[in-house]
Motif scaffolding. Structure first.
Motif, PDB file in Angstrom:
ATOM      1  N   GLY A 121       6.682  14.952  10.143  1.00 53.96           N
ATOM      2  CA  GLY A 121       7.866  15.702   9.711  1.00 53.96           C
ATOM      3  C   GLY A 121       8.385  16.697  10.735  1.00 53.96           C
ATOM      4  O   GLY A 121       9.579  16.982  10.775  1.00 53.96           O
ATOM      5  N   TRP A 122       7.481  17.232  11.575  1.00 53.04           N
ATOM      6  CA  TRP A 122       7.930  18.214  12.569  1.00 53.04           C
ATOM      7  C   TRP A 122       8.942  17.599  13.530  1.00 53.04           C
ATOM      8  O   TRP A 122       9.796  18.308  14.079  1.00 53.04           O
ATOM      9  CB  TRP A 122       6.762  18.820  13.340  1.00 53.04           C
ATOM     10  N   PHE A 123       8.859  16.268  13.736  1.00 52.53           N
ATOM     11  CA  PHE A 123       9.787  15.617  14.657  1.00 52.53           C
ATOM     12  C   PHE A 123      11.227  15.738  14.145  1.00 52.53           C
ATOM     13  O   PHE A 123      12.141  15.975  14.922  1.00 52.53           O
ATOM     14  CB  PHE A 123       9.398  14.138  14.841  1.00 52.53           C
ATOM     15  N   GLY A 124      11.398  15.600  12.840  1.00 48.62           N
ATOM     16  CA  GLY A 124      12.727  15.767  12.249  1.00 48.62           C
ATOM     17  C   GLY A 124      13.251  17.180  12.420  1.00 48.62           C
ATOM     18  O   GLY A 124      14.422  17.392  12.717  1.00 48.62           O
ATOM     19  N   TRP A 125      12.343  18.168  12.257  1.00 49.37           N
ATOM     20  CA  TRP A 125      12.751  19.561  12.441  1.00 49.37           C
ATOM     21  C   TRP A 125      13.041  19.861  13.918  1.00 49.37           C
ATOM     22  O   TRP A 125      13.953  20.634  14.227  1.00 49.37           O
ATOM     23  CB  TRP A 125      11.704  20.522  11.878  1.00 49.37           C
ATOM     24  N   ALA A 126      12.296  19.241  14.805  1.00 48.99           N
ATOM     25  CA  ALA A 126      12.558  19.433  16.235  1.00 48.99           C
ATOM     26  C   ALA A 126      13.951  18.911  16.591  1.00 48.99           C
ATOM     27  O   ALA A 126      14.715  19.582  17.311  1.00 48.99           O
ATOM     28  CB  ALA A 126      11.493  18.725  17.079  1.00 48.99           C
ATOM     29  N   ASN A 127      14.292  17.737  16.093  1.00 50.51           N
ATOM     30  CA  ASN A 127      15.639  17.207  16.337  1.00 50.51           C
ATOM     31  C   ASN A 127      16.702  18.128  15.754  1.00 50.51           C
ATOM     32  O   ASN A 127      17.765  18.329  16.360  1.00 50.51           O
ATOM     33  CB  ASN A 127      15.787  15.808  15.738  1.00 50.51           C
ATOM     34  N   ALA A 128      16.424  18.678  14.586  1.00 49.13           N
ATOM     35  CA  ALA A 128      17.391  19.576  13.951  1.00 49.13           C
ATOM     36  C   ALA A 128      17.619  20.822  14.806  1.00 49.13           C
ATOM     37  O   ALA A 128      18.760  21.227  15.042  1.00 49.13           O
ATOM     38  CB  ALA A 128      16.892  19.960  12.559  1.00 49.13           C
ATOM     39  N   PHE A 149      20.269  21.740   9.367  1.00 48.31           N
ATOM     40  CA  PHE A 149      18.922  21.382   9.791  1.00 48.31           C
ATOM     41  C   PHE A 149      18.325  20.363   8.818  1.00 48.31           C
ATOM     42  O   PHE A 149      17.678  19.402   9.222  1.00 48.31           O
ATOM     43  CB  PHE A 149      18.023  22.618   9.859  1.00 48.31           C
ATOM     44  N   THR A 150      18.546  20.580   7.516  1.00 48.72           N
ATOM     45  CA  THR A 150      18.019  19.656   6.513  1.00 48.72           C
ATOM     46  C   THR A 150      18.643  18.266   6.671  1.00 48.72           C
ATOM     47  O   THR A 150      17.943  17.251   6.618  1.00 48.72           O
ATOM     48  CB  THR A 150      18.269  20.197   5.092  1.00 48.72           C
ATOM     49  N   HIS A 151      19.976  18.226   6.882  1.00 51.03           N
ATOM     50  CA  HIS A 151      20.637  16.931   7.061  1.00 51.03           C
ATOM     51  C   HIS A 151      20.111  16.204   8.299  1.00 51.03           C
ATOM     52  O   HIS A 151      19.821  15.007   8.252  1.00 51.03           O
ATOM     53  CB  HIS A 151      22.148  17.106   7.182  1.00 51.03           C
ATOM     54  N   VAL A 152      19.989  16.929   9.408  1.00 52.05           N
ATOM     55  CA  VAL A 152      19.503  16.295  10.643  1.00 52.05           C
ATOM     56  C   VAL A 152      18.054  15.861  10.459  1.00 52.05           C
ATOM     57  O   VAL A 152      17.665  14.761  10.878  1.00 52.05           O
ATOM     58  CB  VAL A 152      19.663  17.235  11.861  1.00 52.05           C
ATOM     59  N   HIS A 153      17.240  16.690   9.825  1.00 57.69           N
ATOM     60  CA  HIS A 153      15.840  16.335   9.564  1.00 57.69           C
ATOM     61  C   HIS A 153      15.762  15.060   8.731  1.00 57.69           C
ATOM     62  O   HIS A 153      15.038  14.118   9.075  1.00 57.69           O
ATOM     63  CB  HIS A 153      15.126  17.482   8.852  1.00 57.69           C
ATOM     64  N   ILE A 193      17.092  21.224  18.010  1.00 58.81           N
ATOM     65  CA  ILE A 193      17.760  20.859  19.268  1.00 58.81           C
ATOM     66  C   ILE A 193      19.240  20.595  19.040  1.00 58.81           C
ATOM     67  O   ILE A 193      20.096  21.146  19.736  1.00 58.81           O
ATOM     68  CB  ILE A 193      17.072  19.633  19.903  1.00 58.81           C
ATOM     69  N   SER A 194      19.545  19.773  18.054  1.00 59.67           N
ATOM     70  CA  SER A 194      20.943  19.384  17.863  1.00 59.67           C
ATOM     71  C   SER A 194      21.816  20.529  17.372  1.00 59.67           C
ATOM     72  O   SER A 194      23.028  20.517  17.580  1.00 59.67           O
ATOM     73  CB  SER A 194      21.050  18.199  16.895  1.00 59.67           C
ATOM     74  N   GLU A 195      21.232  21.516  16.738  1.00 57.81           N
ATOM     75  CA  GLU A 195      22.028  22.633  16.235  1.00 57.81           C
ATOM     76  C   GLU A 195      22.107  23.804  17.219  1.00 57.81           C
ATOM     77  O   GLU A 195      23.073  24.566  17.192  1.00 57.81           O
ATOM     78  CB  GLU A 195      21.473  23.125  14.895  1.00 57.81           C
ATOM     79  N   LEU A 196      21.129  23.966  18.091  1.00 55.89           N
ATOM     80  CA  LEU A 196      21.159  25.088  19.035  1.00 55.89           C
ATOM     81  C   LEU A 196      21.811  24.744  20.371  1.00 55.89           C
ATOM     82  O   LEU A 196      22.330  25.633  21.053  1.00 55.89           O
ATOM     83  CB  LEU A 196      19.747  25.644  19.261  1.00 55.89           C
ATOM     84  N   VAL A 197      21.813  23.479  20.741  1.00 56.97           N
ATOM     85  CA  VAL A 197      22.449  23.081  22.006  1.00 56.97           C
ATOM     86  C   VAL A 197      23.939  23.449  22.022  1.00 56.97           C
ATOM     87  O   VAL A 197      24.427  23.989  23.021  1.00 56.97           O
ATOM     88  CB  VAL A 197      22.206  21.584  22.307  1.00 56.97           C
ATOM     89  N   PRO A 198      24.700  23.215  20.939  1.00 57.49           N
ATOM     90  CA  PRO A 198      26.117  23.620  20.994  1.00 57.49           C
ATOM     91  C   PRO A 198      26.307  25.120  21.204  1.00 57.49           C
ATOM     92  O   PRO A 198      27.225  25.540  21.909  1.00 57.49           O
ATOM     93  CB  PRO A 198      26.675  23.188  19.633  1.00 57.49           C
TER      94      PRO A 198
END
Length: 174
Positions: free
Chosen positions: A42-49, A25-29, A51-56
Motif C-alpha cells: 500500500g505504501w507504493f500507492g501513497w508514494a505515487n500520490a 492523494f486517496t484517488h491517486v493511491h 509525488i504526483s501531488e507535490l511535483v506541480p
C-alpha cells in the motif's frame, strides 16, 4: 492590512491543500493500487500520490524563481503540465462514469492548483527607496579655490653629470 490579507490567503491555501490533498492523494493511491500487480504494498500507492501531488507545487515554485531571474521556464512548465495531467487522470479514473462524476472527482486537484497559481503568481511588493539626503556639504560647497601653485621648472644638469653609462636618462634637460 496587506499582511493580514496575505495571512488569510495562506490560511485558505493550507485548508484547501489539506482537504484537496486528502481527496487527491486517496484517488491517486486507489488508482495506483487498482492498476498495480497483485501483492504491491500500500505504501507504493501513497508514494505515487505524494509525488504526483507535490511535483506541480515544486514546479510552480521553480517557475516563479526562474521568472524572477530571467531564466527559461520551458522545462519546469512542461513538467508541471505533465504532473497536473497525471493527477487529473487519476481523479478521472476513479470517478463515476459521466461528466458530473469526472467534474466532482477533479474539483480538489483543480481547486488546489488554481489557488497555488494565485498565491505563487502574486508579484512581491516593490518598494521605491527614498532618495538619500546628503548629510555634509554639497559637492559645490565642498570645492575650495585652488591656491596658486608655482609651475614646475625642469632641472638643468650639465651633460657630463647627466650621462649614466653613456645614456642621458629621460626627463633630464641638457
Amino acid at each position: 492590512m496587506r499582511h493580514a490579507e496575505n495571512a488569510v490567503l495562506v490560511l485558505i491555501l493550507l485548508v484547501v491543500a489539506a482537504v484537496a490533498g486528502a481527496a487527491s492523494f486517496t484517488h491517486v493511491h486507489d488508482w495506483t493500487m487498482a492498476n498495480s500487480p497483485a501483492g504491491t504494498p500500500g505504501w507504493f500507492g501513497w508514494a505515487n500520490a505524494v509525488i504526483s501531488e507535490l511535483v506541480p507545487i515544486a514546479c510552480a515554485l521553480v517557475i516563479r524563481r526562474r521568472r524572477r531571474t530571467g531564466e527559461s521556464v520551458l522545462y519546469p512548465f512542461t513538467v508541471l503540465l505533465s504532473a497536473v495531467a497525471l493527477s487529473l487522470a487519476a481523479q478521472l479514473a476513479v470517478a463515476k462514469p459521466g461528466f458530473s462524476g469526472g467534474l466532482l472527482a477533479a474539483v480538489p486537484a483543480l481547486a488546489f492548483m488554481a489557488l497555488v497559481k494565485l498565491v505563487l503568481s502574486t508579484k512581491p511588493a516593490t518598494t521605491v527607496p527614498e532618495p538619500v539626503k546628503p548629510t555634509g556639504p554639497t559637492p559645490v560647497e565642498s570645492v575650495r579655490p585652488v591656491e596658486h601653485i608655482p609651475p614646475v621648472r625642469p632641472v638643468v644638469v650639465p651633460e657630463p653629470l647627466a650621462r649614466v653609462n653613456g645614456v642621458i636618462p629621460s626627463g633630464v634637460v641638457k
